[in-house]
Enzyme design. Structure first.
Site, short mmCIF file in Angstrom:
data_model
loop_
_atom_site.label_atom_id
_atom_site.label_comp_id
_atom_site.label_asym_id
_atom_site.label_seq_id
_atom_site.Cartn_x
_atom_site.Cartn_y
_atom_site.Cartn_z
N PRO A 141 47.06 30.30 35.83
CA PRO A 141 46.90 31.28 34.75
C PRO A 141 46.85 32.71 35.30
O PRO A 141 46.18 32.97 36.29
CB PRO A 141 45.56 30.89 34.13
N GLU A 142 47.58 33.59 34.66
CA GLU A 142 47.56 34.99 35.07
C GLU A 142 46.67 35.79 34.10
O GLU A 142 46.10 35.25 33.16
CB GLU A 142 48.99 35.54 35.12
#
Ligand SMILES: [Zn+2]
Length: 281
Positions: free
Chosen positions: A2-3
């Site tokens: 996840p960014e």
């Protein structure tokens, strides 16, 4: 992994379920994830009222009225399941509020982490200490980028991925921002033209905000039993587009490997600057 936009979306999704609510029960179904959970995690959270859900870099921060801050990291596969109908195998931590909201931290690969620190000390925690300005915050802009790029020989992409320079930027959104700004990912930081730095200072928050907006519209996915925190795959202009036509000029998007990671760029829109030759604008 996840960014930043995914973490921002998760925290915005948790906020209405948690802020102002008291944790009634916190169940730890294993001793830890990537690392053991902090001593007394369940006890310190149980009975505490959440006063803020926020984000710093790629970490979610949950402040309580006891002066504690829980630092959440989703790792590779972590997701927060909001009000799940039933619990699943990898729901390793389950948070229940007295008002009846239930959130399960599901993490099949267990690269995630939970830490609990004094709120006043949170910014000095080893996970957060020394992190650069938030790309969506007031400390980020062309002046900051010009300062940190000055005289640097390192590729601009490597500089943008350096968390000490900008907080929370990852591979996907750096590729997208460099495309929008017309900067070759291998261009040495010190050779990026001033006008391109101005463009980059606009492009970085723009690609993040667009991703957050896309995620925001799918927030209710988190309530589904199989609610998956995914990437916002739609709308990438170069990331993962090698061989496809550039959306701006129809040249084929190329892929190179920098420091073991893929960079995607348009060789026409993102010309490499050469020493002694001003970058083509
Ligand atoms: Zn192009």
């Amino acid at each position: 992994m996840p960014e930043l936009p995914e973490v921002e979306t998760v925290m915005r999704g948790l906020a209405p379920a948690w802020i102002g609510q008291r944790f009634g029960r916190v169940t730890l179904n294993r001793p830890g994830l990537r690392r053991p959970f902090p001593d007394g995690l369940g006890q310190r959270l149980t009975g505490a009222v959440v006063i803020a859900c926020r984000r710093r870099a790629k970490y979610g921060l949950v402040d309580t009225d006891r002066g504690d801050t829980m630092i959440l990291h989703l790792g590779m596969s972590g997701r927060m399941r909001l009000d799940p109908a039933e619990l699943l195998k990898h729901d390793h931590v389950v948070f229940e509020t007295e008002s009846g909201r239930r959130v399960a931290f599901n993490d099949a690969r267990r690269f995630g982490s939970i830490d609990l620190v004094a709120t006043a000390e949170a910014e000095h925690h080893p996970l957060l200490a020394g992190i650069g300005p938030e790309p969506l915050g007031s400390g980020f802009g062309a002046r900051h980028l010009a300062d940190v790029f000055k005289d640097r020989l390192a590729p601009v992409k490597a500089l943008l991925l350096d968390q000490r320079i900008v907080a929370g930027l990852g591979n996907i959104y750096v590729c997208e921002a460099l495309f929008r700004a017309g900067i070759h990912p291998a261009c040495p930081g010190g050779q990026v033209a001033a006008i391109r730095i101005e463009a980059l200072a606009v492009a970085v928050p723009a690609v993040l905000e667009a991703a957050i907006a896309a995620g925001g519209s799918s927030l209710r996915d988190h309530a589904a039993p199989d609610g998956t925190l995914g990437y916002f795959q739609k709308g990438f202009q170069v990331y993962g587009q090698a061989g496809n036509a550039c959306t701006a000029c129809a040249t084929r998007v190329e892929r190179i490997v920098q420091s073991g990671r893929s960079s995607f760029f348009c060789p026409e829109c993102q010309r490499q600057a050469e020493v002694g030759h001003p970058q083509r604008l």
